[in-house]
Design an enzyme around this catalytic site. Structure first.
Site, PDB file in Angstrom:
ATOM      1  N   ASP A 161       6.932 -31.462  -4.223  1.00 36.93           N
ATOM      2  CA  ASP A 161       7.819 -30.737  -3.312  1.00 36.93           C
ATOM      3  C   ASP A 161       7.527 -29.249  -3.482  1.00 36.93           C
ATOM      4  OD1 ASP A 161      10.402 -29.665  -5.115  1.00 36.93           O
ATOM      5  OD2 ASP A 161       9.568 -31.547  -5.866  1.00 36.93           O
ATOM      6  N   ASP A 166      19.454 -31.290  -0.181  1.00 39.44           N
ATOM      7  CA  ASP A 166      19.335 -30.809  -1.561  1.00 39.44           C
ATOM      8  C   ASP A 166      20.700 -30.321  -2.021  1.00 39.44           C
ATOM      9  OD1 ASP A 166      18.870 -29.371  -3.898  1.00 39.44           O
ATOM     10  OD2 ASP A 166      17.021 -28.446  -3.171  1.00 39.44           O
ATOM     11  N   GLU A 173      22.730 -29.038  -5.156  1.00 36.60           N
ATOM     12  CA  GLU A 173      22.729 -28.501  -6.520  1.00 36.60           C
ATOM     13  C   GLU A 173      23.432 -27.154  -6.492  1.00 36.60           C
ATOM     14  OE1 GLU A 173      18.757 -27.028  -7.813  1.00 36.60           O
ATOM     15  OE2 GLU A 173      18.055 -27.813  -5.886  1.00 36.60           O
TER      16      GLU A 173
END
Length: 256
Positions: free
Chosen positions: A54, A139, A141
């Site tokens: 990634d 994503d 986080e």
């Protein structure tokens, strides 16, 4: 006779093949290094045959052909962040990986100071729906280095906002997005409750040890990988199954 003709046409339409899906791409074994290798006990990354990376703007001007030859079998590319930020390398990474024959997926870095609906619309506006691409990724986080958004809502709010994004984006692309997350975020927000496939980060323990009982599809096992064609540390990931399972997963989960 007319009724028979209509019936024939209807049956022919039903037998028509499904929309095109990716052909079987040869899986290349990984030939990567690591500047800070971990001594994996038990079932570490070497137990898995399909690996990929990634990347974002920080991986500048890579040689995608060299990466493909070294065993990069897929790539997740950062596309958007929040409700107004586009990764400037997303377009060039997408084109370079595609020319090298690497399946790609786009990911969105979620901000908790912007409504999920706005973030979903921003992602959709900047990420084309292309047949053969991997599912989109959310994503999740914390971003302690953000100059504008350090807000950490309650876990129930986190999950509700994530579901909103997943629902909107999933409807648009025809595939339920994958959820990427980290150990601390998983623990605090009970992210396992979300209806999604998971891409889990764990660089010092296997997913079985760090996320007991969790089902996962991708495992990010290092951020310090050395990948031919890329300079500096690179995130490397493993797919959970065999080469045959990877082929089947792509047929089932690629965009159409």
């Amino acid at each position: 006779m007319r009724a028979m003709l209509i019936l024939f046409l209807l049956l022919a339409a039903c037998a028509r093949p499904a929309p095109p899906v990716p052909g079987q791409m040869q899986v290349v074994p990984p030939a990567f290094g690591d500047s800070r290798p971990h001594d994996w006990p038990g079932r570490g990354p070497a137990a898995y045959g399909v690996h990929g990376i990634d990347v974002s703007r920080w991986q500048a001007a890579p040689d995608w052909n060299a990466a493909r030859a070294a065993g990069v079998n897929f790539a997740f590319l950062k596309a958007t962040e929040g409700g107004d930020r586009l990764d400037p390398a997303f377009g060039s990474h997408s084109e370079g990986a595609a020319r090298a024959g690497i399946p790609v997926g786009a990911y969105h870095f979620f901000y908790f100071c912007t409504p999920a609906e706005d973030q979903a619309r921003w992602f959709i506006a900047n990420v084309p729906r292309r047949a053969g691409n991997l599912p989109p990724v959310l994503d999740l986080e914390w971003n302690p280095h953000s100059p504008t958004c350090t807000f950490r809502p309650d876990p129930a709010v986190v999950r509700a906002e994530a579901r909103t994004w997943l629902d909107i984006v999933g409807r648009h692309y025809g595939q339920r997005p994958i959820v990427y997350t980290t150990p601390d975020f998983w623990d605090r927000n009970d992210i396992g409750q979300l209806d999604a496939e998971f891409w889990l980060r764990s660089t010092a323990a296997t997913p079985a040890d760090r996320y007991p009982g969790a089902r996962w599809t991708f495992w990010q096992y290092t951020a310090t990988g050395t990948v031919p064609g890329f300079s500096g540390g690179t995130d490397i990931n493993a797919f959970v199954g065999s080469a045959s399972a990877w082929h089947d997963w792509r047929i089932r989960r690629s965009l159409r």
